[in-house]
Scaffold this motif. Sequence first.
Motif, short mmCIF file in Angstrom:
data_model
loop_
_atom_site.label_atom_id
_atom_site.label_comp_id
_atom_site.label_asym_id
_atom_site.label_seq_id
_atom_site.Cartn_x
_atom_site.Cartn_y
_atom_site.Cartn_z
N LEU A 1 57.55 27.10 53.23
CA LEU A 1 58.68 26.93 52.45
C LEU A 1 60.24 26.66 52.98
O LEU A 1 60.45 27.59 53.74
N THR B 1 57.47 22.62 51.87
CA THR B 1 57.72 23.05 50.46
C THR B 1 58.83 23.31 50.03
O THR B 1 59.70 23.78 50.67
N SER B 2 59.03 22.97 48.79
CA SER B 2 60.34 23.09 48.12
C SER B 2 60.49 23.94 47.08
O SER B 2 59.31 23.79 46.13
N LEU B 3 61.43 24.72 46.67
CA LEU B 3 61.28 25.30 45.41
C LEU B 3 62.73 25.33 44.61
O LEU B 3 63.67 25.40 45.18
#
Length: 686
Positions: free
Chosen positions: A510, A379-381
């Motif tokens: 993440l 996951t990327s933010l």
Amino acid sequence: MQSPLLIAQVVLDVPLPGPFDYLLTAPCEHRQDLRGRRVLVPWGKQTKIGLIWDTQTQTEQPVNKLKAILAVLDDIPALDTTWRALMSSVAAYYHKPLGEVALQALPVLLRRAEPYRRATGHPPASRSIKLLEKRVQKWLAQPSSPSPSLAKTLNSAQQAALAVVQGALAAGRFQCYLLHGITGSGKTEVYLQALAECLARGQQALLLVPEINLTPQLEATLQARFPQHPIALLHSGRSDGERAVAWLAACRGETALMVGTRLAVLTPCPNLGLIIVDEEHDPSYKQQEGVRYSARDVAILRAQQLGIPIVLGSATPALESWQHSQTGRYHALPLPERAIVAAQLPQIQLIDIRAGKLQHGLSQAALAALAENLTRQQTSLVFMNRRGFAPVLQCQQCGWVSQCRHCSAYSVFHKADGRLHCHHCGWQAIVPKHCPQCGNLDIIPLGYGTQRIEDFLRQHFPAARIIRIDADSTKGKVGAQPLLAQVHAGEADILIGTQMVAKGHDFKNLSLVVALNVDSALFAQDFRAPERLFAQLMQVAGRAGRDGLPSQMLIQTQYTDHPLFNALQQHDYPSFATQQLAERESAQLPPFAYQALFRAEAPNLSDAIAFLQALQQQLAQQALLRVYEPVPLNLVRVAGKERAQLLIEANQRPPLHLALKEALVYLASQKKSRVKWSLDIDPQEI
Ligand code: ADP
Ligand code: ZN
Ligand code: ZN
């Protein structure tokens, strides 16, 4: 023979200093101690709720002019001496009428003046408060959590910190501790074990958290750790009834664990043994209207008055707190490492946005990293603090820009509803079909907000599951929880968010954070902007790599040599603090000076300025004070009012507060004008 008069000094939520004298008549006068009792009193033609602050046998008023108290209410316990002392100190420090402070600290339901039913002779307990009673009992009787969790074995730094706090708990003495450690260093675990110790001693404990941190995750953690204690949750997101129930249980000592946002600090707790302030630097601890208190500072004051320990915790303490921990006024408790060995700090890289062309606000490097993370199924933010689609619309022909009708601010284009929104006053309008100034049809969005980034990323990565979390996507009663739950369930490949996602969330899987649009804070007029930026970026970085994945954070900036970023890359808050404090000291800014700010607003700026100029002249006569010229606020016009401010500074607190006291006497002597003013002590935004 007549019995002596009994006069009650009552505080009321009215814009006059008070307290006000009222007569106590039979049967009240035989009561032992009436101080701290809620009462109903006549006020002009109205009936108001008040609190008895003191009783006396004399009055300076003509006795025949005094009105009698209508009723002394017994529905809640008398508010005790310690609580009253706290209210008095808060009122004095923030220069506010005592009645306003004390009454506004009560839950809304207990502030209502219920009708007095004189005819029946019954005690005027209201229907709603009877109902409340039932709810308190029901809530207290709730079954405890089914899956209790055990305390973790502390590492040596945690152990050392806990031992020190336990020592103060055992000795029952005031000390302010600063628990400093990066996200994941195990601060929460130390809080939990300190809370456990306090509860085991049979005392109450108060845990303050920022607005955004009060997550179901935290609630669940607390419930699992303290299954035998009902937790009083106190924050503005709860209904009036829920808040009154929790407040009453705390006030009667029926619950030992109180958790809440800034307003919780004012809750009466007869047996308080420990206060913890999580993320003590968080701006949401400062109330920005009415009584503009800092909940952290009030918490410290409260601990001091009670002679109990208080723990402030943060990865990026407020520079004020850090400075105190350096001089020894606060006791520093460092947690230098992440608690879980596998957890890794993200590598922080700067992307120079002067070097290449941006594609819809994103650099090639950032897009490549996102693509790679997608193939890794991690996951990327994408973090940016600007919601909406584009901050402004512009006409290509004549340069017209979309502005709010009531504010000196751009109106932001929201694509979802095809409207322009003012983020300051809430004004909305339909996007014009052609330029209102020249008629040209070519109006284009300028700049980027979260919606535009989302739009672009959806096109660019059609297969990715993208979730946006900001004030717009989480409007409404359910708030952010459903979207956050989706992220926690692993249903997002790319999460786009504002500061709403920066804190308190333990996202799994993440491993990449991309931060956009950070440069404006480096050169903002507000001297605290870099401090806030550093704290935010540290916090966002802390979202990555919590479960052991190697992780990175990319920051797009034009200022790759800025010392703030260099300290950030080293995850080195102390070095950032040292830099900033040196600058603050040479500029004589807080924590090396104390500030107060008068703000004034009027339909016309000139009136607001003239009002402040008169005040400035009054203040200029005071010694040891730096009084600045009144200036218009950056955002001068909001909701049709124009605003200005007057900054006052001193190197010591006493001369500042003395001068403010006199300034307020002067203001009280002035005729009513169209100018609305307020006073902000230790202002956070300048
Ligand atoms: P912080 O509040 O500083 O961000 P936490 O207390 O939430 O840190 O700790 C981060 C993670 O490490 C959590 O998952 C927590 O359960 C775990 N943890 C904390 N202390 C310990 C410990 N002594 N042993 C094992 N795990 C720990
Ligand atoms: Zn507006
Ligand atoms: Zn035009």
